[in-house]
Design a protein around this motif. Structure first.
Motif, PDB file in Angstrom:
ATOM      1  N   VAL A  30     -28.502  38.049  59.355  1.00 41.73           N
ATOM      2  CA  VAL A  30     -27.296  38.024  58.521  1.00 41.73           C
ATOM      3  C   VAL A  30     -26.046  38.123  59.396  1.00 41.73           C
ATOM      4  O   VAL A  30     -25.052  37.417  59.170  1.00 41.73           O
ATOM      5  CB  VAL A  30     -27.321  39.166  57.483  1.00 41.73           C
ATOM      6  N   GLY A  31     -26.094  38.964  60.440  1.00 44.03           N
ATOM      7  CA  GLY A  31     -24.965  39.075  61.349  1.00 44.03           C
ATOM      8  C   GLY A  31     -24.706  37.792  62.117  1.00 44.03           C
ATOM      9  O   GLY A  31     -23.551  37.404  62.344  1.00 44.03           O
ATOM     10  N   LEU A  32     -25.771  37.107  62.515  1.00 39.44           N
ATOM     11  CA  LEU A  32     -25.625  35.819  63.198  1.00 39.44           C
ATOM     12  C   LEU A  32     -24.926  34.807  62.298  1.00 39.44           C
ATOM     13  O   LEU A  32     -23.999  34.105  62.726  1.00 39.44           O
ATOM     14  CB  LEU A  32     -27.003  35.299  63.607  1.00 39.44           C
ATOM     15  N   VAL A  33     -25.367  34.736  61.046  1.00 42.34           N
ATOM     16  CA  VAL A  33     -24.740  33.820  60.080  1.00 42.34           C
ATOM     17  C   VAL A  33     -23.274  34.184  59.884  1.00 42.34           C
ATOM     18  O   VAL A  33     -22.398  33.313  59.840  1.00 42.34           O
ATOM     19  CB  VAL A  33     -25.485  33.850  58.732  1.00 42.34           C
ATOM     20  N   ALA A  34     -22.999  35.475  59.783  1.00 39.72           N
ATOM     21  CA  ALA A  34     -21.621  35.931  59.575  1.00 39.72           C
ATOM     22  C   ALA A  34     -20.706  35.494  60.714  1.00 39.72           C
ATOM     23  O   ALA A  34     -19.537  35.162  60.490  1.00 39.72           O
ATOM     24  CB  ALA A  34     -21.597  37.450  59.430  1.00 39.72           C
ATOM     25  N   GLY A 141     -23.949  39.437  52.520  1.00 41.12           N
ATOM     26  CA  GLY A 141     -23.733  40.158  53.769  1.00 41.12           C
ATOM     27  C   GLY A 141     -23.093  39.332  54.858  1.00 41.12           C
ATOM     28  O   GLY A 141     -22.585  39.878  55.841  1.00 41.12           O
ATOM     29  N   SER A 142     -23.083  38.010  54.684  1.00 42.98           N
ATOM     30  CA  SER A 142     -22.450  37.137  55.675  1.00 42.98           C
ATOM     31  C   SER A 142     -21.229  36.429  55.107  1.00 42.98           C
ATOM     32  O   SER A 142     -20.784  35.403  55.623  1.00 42.98           O
ATOM     33  CB  SER A 142     -23.453  36.090  56.177  1.00 42.98           C
ATOM     34  N   SER A 143     -20.659  36.993  54.036  1.00 35.14           N
ATOM     35  CA  SER A 143     -19.541  36.333  53.353  1.00 35.14           C
ATOM     36  C   SER A 143     -18.302  37.206  53.348  1.00 35.14           C
ATOM     37  O   SER A 143     -18.315  38.342  53.819  1.00 35.14           O
ATOM     38  CB  SER A 143     -19.936  36.030  51.899  1.00 35.14           C
ATOM     39  N   THR A 144     -17.225  36.656  52.779  1.00 31.28           N
ATOM     40  CA  THR A 144     -16.002  37.437  52.593  1.00 31.28           C
ATOM     41  C   THR A 144     -15.820  37.851  51.137  1.00 31.28           C
ATOM     42  O   THR A 144     -14.703  38.138  50.704  1.00 31.28           O
ATOM     43  CB  THR A 144     -14.765  36.648  53.066  1.00 31.28           C
ATOM     44  N   GLN A 145     -16.924  37.871  50.375  1.00 29.82           N
ATOM     45  CA  GLN A 145     -16.859  38.503  49.070  1.00 29.82           C
ATOM     46  C   GLN A 145     -16.623  40.001  49.287  1.00 29.82           C
ATOM     47  O   GLN A 145     -16.587  40.471  50.433  1.00 29.82           O
ATOM     48  CB  GLN A 145     -18.156  38.264  48.305  1.00 29.82           C
ATOM     49  N   ASN A 146     -16.501  40.772  48.232  1.00 30.95           N
ATOM     50  CA  ASN A 146     -16.222  42.201  48.406  1.00 30.95           C
ATOM     51  C   ASN A 146     -17.169  43.114  47.638  1.00 30.95           C
ATOM     52  O   ASN A 146     -16.920  44.302  47.494  1.00 30.95           O
ATOM     53  CB  ASN A 146     -14.773  42.523  48.013  1.00 30.95           C
ATOM     54  N   ASP A 147     -18.288  42.559  47.165  1.00 23.89           N
ATOM     55  CA  ASP A 147     -19.216  43.377  46.381  1.00 23.89           C
ATOM     56  C   ASP A 147     -20.020  44.337  47.247  1.00 23.89           C
ATOM     57  O   ASP A 147     -20.427  45.404  46.780  1.00 23.89           O
ATOM     58  CB  ASP A 147     -20.149  42.476  45.575  1.00 23.89           C
ATOM     59  N   LEU A 416     -37.075  36.073  53.623  1.00 20.30           N
ATOM     60  CA  LEU A 416     -36.887  34.968  54.573  1.00 20.30           C
ATOM     61  C   LEU A 416     -36.239  33.761  53.901  1.00 20.30           C
ATOM     62  O   LEU A 416     -35.469  33.032  54.530  1.00 20.30           O
ATOM     63  CB  LEU A 416     -38.227  34.565  55.191  1.00 20.30           C
ATOM     64  N   PHE A 417     -36.552  33.562  52.625  1.00 14.10           N
ATOM     65  CA  PHE A 417     -35.959  32.426  51.910  1.00 14.10           C
ATOM     66  C   PHE A 417     -34.436  32.535  51.874  1.00 14.10           C
ATOM     67  O   PHE A 417     -33.713  31.589  52.178  1.00 14.10           O
ATOM     68  CB  PHE A 417     -36.519  32.345  50.488  1.00 14.10           C
ATOM     69  N   TRP A 418     -33.948  33.721  51.513  1.00 12.12           N
ATOM     70  CA  TRP A 418     -32.498  33.898  51.403  1.00 12.12           C
ATOM     71  C   TRP A 418     -31.838  34.005  52.780  1.00 12.12           C
ATOM     72  O   TRP A 418     -30.664  33.686  52.930  1.00 12.12           O
ATOM     73  CB  TRP A 418     -32.191  35.124  50.545  1.00 12.12           C
ATOM     74  N   LEU A 419     -32.593  34.421  53.776  1.00  8.65           N
ATOM     75  CA  LEU A 419     -32.047  34.491  55.127  1.00  8.65           C
ATOM     76  C   LEU A 419     -31.795  33.113  55.711  1.00  8.65           C
ATOM     77  O   LEU A 419     -30.752  32.871  56.326  1.00  8.65           O
ATOM     78  CB  LEU A 419     -33.020  35.245  56.046  1.00  8.65           C
ATOM     79  N   PHE A 420     -32.724  32.189  55.520  1.00 11.30           N
ATOM     80  CA  PHE A 420     -32.659  30.900  56.209  1.00 11.30           C
ATOM     81  C   PHE A 420     -32.172  29.753  55.336  1.00 11.30           C
ATOM     82  O   PHE A 420     -31.783  28.703  55.853  1.00 11.30           O
ATOM     83  CB  PHE A 420     -34.035  30.552  56.781  1.00 11.30           C
ATOM     84  N   ARG A 438     -31.524  15.093  53.183  1.00 11.75           N
ATOM     85  CA  ARG A 438     -30.772  15.366  54.408  1.00 11.75           C
ATOM     86  C   ARG A 438     -30.814  16.858  54.742  1.00 11.75           C
ATOM     87  O   ARG A 438     -30.687  17.697  53.859  1.00 11.75           O
ATOM     88  CB  ARG A 438     -29.317  14.932  54.277  1.00 11.75           C
ATOM     89  N   VAL A 439     -30.967  17.145  56.016  1.00 14.30           N
ATOM     90  CA  VAL A 439     -30.930  18.529  56.488  1.00 14.30           C
ATOM     91  C   VAL A 439     -29.496  18.866  56.882  1.00 14.30           C
ATOM     92  O   VAL A 439     -28.887  18.172  57.707  1.00 14.30           O
ATOM     93  CB  VAL A 439     -31.860  18.744  57.694  1.00 14.30           C
ATOM     94  N   GLU A 440     -28.973  19.909  56.282  1.00 16.64           N
ATOM     95  CA  GLU A 440     -27.629  20.383  56.617  1.00 16.64           C
ATOM     96  C   GLU A 440     -27.728  21.863  56.944  1.00 16.64           C
ATOM     97  O   GLU A 440     -28.267  22.638  56.164  1.00 16.64           O
ATOM     98  CB  GLU A 440     -26.661  20.179  55.447  1.00 16.64           C
ATOM     99  N   ASN A 441     -27.216  22.239  58.111  1.00 15.77           N
ATOM    100  CA  ASN A 441     -27.178  23.655  58.456  1.00 15.77           C
ATOM    101  C   ASN A 441     -26.009  23.939  59.375  1.00 15.77           C
ATOM    102  O   ASN A 441     -25.262  23.021  59.756  1.00 15.77           O
ATOM    103  CB  ASN A 441     -28.503  24.126  59.068  1.00 15.77           C
ATOM    104  N   LEU A 442     -25.842  25.197  59.740  1.00 10.97           N
ATOM    105  CA  LEU A 442     -24.675  25.622  60.513  1.00 10.97           C
ATOM    106  C   LEU A 442     -24.654  25.041  61.923  1.00 10.97           C
ATOM    107  O   LEU A 442     -23.595  25.017  62.566  1.00 10.97           O
ATOM    108  CB  LEU A 442     -24.628  27.154  60.582  1.00 10.97           C
TER     109      LEU A 442
END
Length: 566
Positions: A30-34, A141-147, A416-420, A438-442
């Motif tokens: 999650v930190g890597l994604v963030a 956990g990797s977003s700028t939401q505030n919940d 793992l599903f929500w992580l990747f 199509r594969v789209e990722n960061l």
């Protein structure tokens, strides 16, 4: 005998070690994604990040004229923190880390709450596994939401309330309770709803001890909350005549009717969001069942007084506005049932009962006051985080170590599903793999691409519009968005990228309570030479300017108007 105890202890340590490694893996991913992904949730593009940019530009956190008043009145703690990251780093690279740090703090905090509720070592560890694997938590956990930020401060609040309730020395923990409450309410208004039952529990216990002297700690708490929130309340009152602000007429935030069937309806619809599946046919079946229940209780499932839209169940379960927490909800109900069946036992833990009753009461208050929306599962995150301690404390006592380990393993593997496959910030792929192949990722798509994942139809038009604006000798840019489709932040990013020009961006054609700010400095001196418009009705809003601006560039939904030379 000693040999068997040693084996049991060794097995406990083995399980706990594996669980902690799983939690560390989740936090790391999650930190890597963030860090890799830009802020890109719809709310972040519409008001979280734009308000940060306006504050930096105005060199003040005072309210400003805007077409989207959510940029003003909503609690600002998370965006204040992002503001500091933004100023110090000169970019939004660290903006997502605010939620990530809150996630880590919550995972640790709920384990401490579980200890207060009587959980043993592996009960605490299981509590942390439950919290770390909440699907909505992983996505946010990797977003700028505030919940998650409000969840963290509520965890702190509840922890210190439990310490105060259980402290036999008479210590009241007024300072940490007050600071936690102040920062929770400063992070998100849902804190008012979720904290109330726990504060009531604290008040009932303390009033028995302190009698009329209860006013002293109560006053101290109130002063701490006001010290943190007071200036924001004042700013809101000046513009909205309400310290908490008011929602626009076209958005329903609070229920406009009240009855027992309405409350039951909202409870059912909110719970249903967390059991939504990725299979549309299953969701339709659930929808039919829920509609039938509404007919039985005599409630309108789409009551416009208590719903922002028609009731629906979403199949996009990997998106942070829509994801449900079905397994975790099932475990919560299971723990409640187990606790209920054991209430006659001599060693019954009444603290656990009071704790879960406070969580349930908070949920009921939430359903009583807030109008239903299809995005409410993100607002449920605090309740799931707080429930982690309850589930960990109950199941670790009532189930065998092997069963608890099996459940923890299922939770860790399913995460793992929500992580990747995060829909808006995927490490591997998102739903486009199924839709288009199509594969789209960061790693494949550019950072600019991911700014527009929530509104892809803005991508080409906004990139083209900013290129045109940069080609002009103009730095005062007025902006006007469709009130139901405000996607402002990418404009700031694109305009300020690869240029030495210092642009000033300000909302124009403001037709809401914040327009009073247009007559104050520095806003009244603003005279835009270009207007970026996606509303399509700019001259209906400011008809007197029709002869002063001409459309020089257009690609739906964006027009760029340039001021004519007199």
């Amino acid at each position: 005998m000693n040999n068997s105890l040693d084996q049991e202890s060794s097995r406990v340590n083995f399980y706990i070690r594996n669980w902690l490694l799983g939690i560390l893996f989740i936090i790391s991913v999650v930190g890597l994604v963030a860090l890799i992904a830009p802020p890109n949730t719809n709310d972040s593009m519409g008001y979280h990040m734009p308000r940060v940019m306006h504050w930096i530009q105005n060199q003040s956190v005072r309210h400003f004229p805007t077409n989207y008043t959510a940029q003003l009145f909503l609690s600002p703690w998370s965006t204040f923190t992002i503001l500091h990251f933004q100023i110090l780093s000169g970019s939004d690279r660290f903006a997502n880390l605010v939620q990530w740090f809150a996630m880590i703090g919550s995972i640790i905090g709920v384990s401490l709450i579980a200890k207060q509720l009587g959980a043993n070592r592996y009960g605490q560890a299981f509590t942390s596994v439950f919290c770390a694997t909440i699907p909505m938590g992983i996505l946010q956990g990797s977003s700028t939401q505030n919940d998650y930020t409000v969840a963290f401060w509520l965890v702190c609040l509840v922890y210190y309330i439990l310490l105060s309730l259980q402290d036999e020395t008479g210590k009241h923990y007024v300072l940490p309770i007050g600071v936690s409450l102040a920062l929770a309410t400063f992070a998100k208004p849902t804190a008012y709803l979720y904290s109330f039952p726990f504060l009531l529990w604290l008040f009932i216990v303390k009033v028995k001890l302190l009698r009329w002297q209860i006013y002293q700690p109560a006053l101290q708490l109130a002063m701490l909350v006001f010290a943190v929130n007071g200036f924001h309340w004042v700013r809101n009152f000046q513009v909205f005549r309400n310290p908490l602000g008011t929602s626009p007429d076209y958005i329903i935030y609070t229920n406009r009717a009240f009855s027992i069937p309405i409350v039951i309806s909202n409870i059912i619809k909110n719970l249903a969001l967390d059991i939504s599946t990725p299979v549309p046919s299953v969701n339709r079946l659930l929808l039919n069942v829920i509609s039938g229940i509404h007919e039985l209780i005599g409630a309108d499932i789409n009551d416009p007084r208590t719903s922002s839209s028609n009731f629906q169940l979403n199949s996009l379960i990997n998106q942070e506005d829509l994801a449900g927490n079905a397994i975790h909800l099932l475990l919560i109900f299971t723990a409640i049932a187990i606790l209920g069946l054991s209430w006659k036992k001599k060693n019954f833990n009444y603290s656990l009962l009071n704790y879960i009753l406070c969580i349930i009461a908070g949920f009921i208050v939430f359903c009583m006051l807030l109008a239903w929306t299809p995005f409410h599962t993100r607002l449920h995150l605090s309740l799931f985080v707080l429930s982690s301690a309850f589930v960990g404390a109950v199941l670790s006592k009532q189930w065998s170590l092997k069963v608890v380990n099996l459940v923890a393993t299922i939770l860790l593997i399913s995460s793992l599903f929500w992580l990747f496959f995060n829909e808006t910030r995927p490490l591997v792929a998102n739903s486009n793999l199924l839709k288009t192949g199509r594969v789209e990722n960061l790693f494949i798509k550019s950072r600019t691409y991911w700014y527009f994942v929530g509104r892809p139809y803005f991508r080409e038009s906004m990139i083209g519009a900013t290129k045109f604006i940069k080609s002009q000798q103009c730095t005062d840019i007025g902006i006007s968005f469709n009130k139901l489709d405000i996607y402002e932040y990418p404009l700031w990013v694109l305009l300020n990228a690869d240029t030495d020009k210092k642009y000033r961006i300000q909302h124009v054609a403001v037709k809401n309570v914040s327009e009073v700010k247009q007559n104050l400095e520095p806003f009244k001196r603003f005279n835009p030479c270009i207007i970026f418009d996606s509303s399509g009705i700019i001259f209906e809003k400011i008809p007197e300017q029709k002869g002063n601006y001409e459309q020089k560039w257009f690609l739906s939904p964006v027009s760029v108007l340039v001021k004519t030379k007199n």
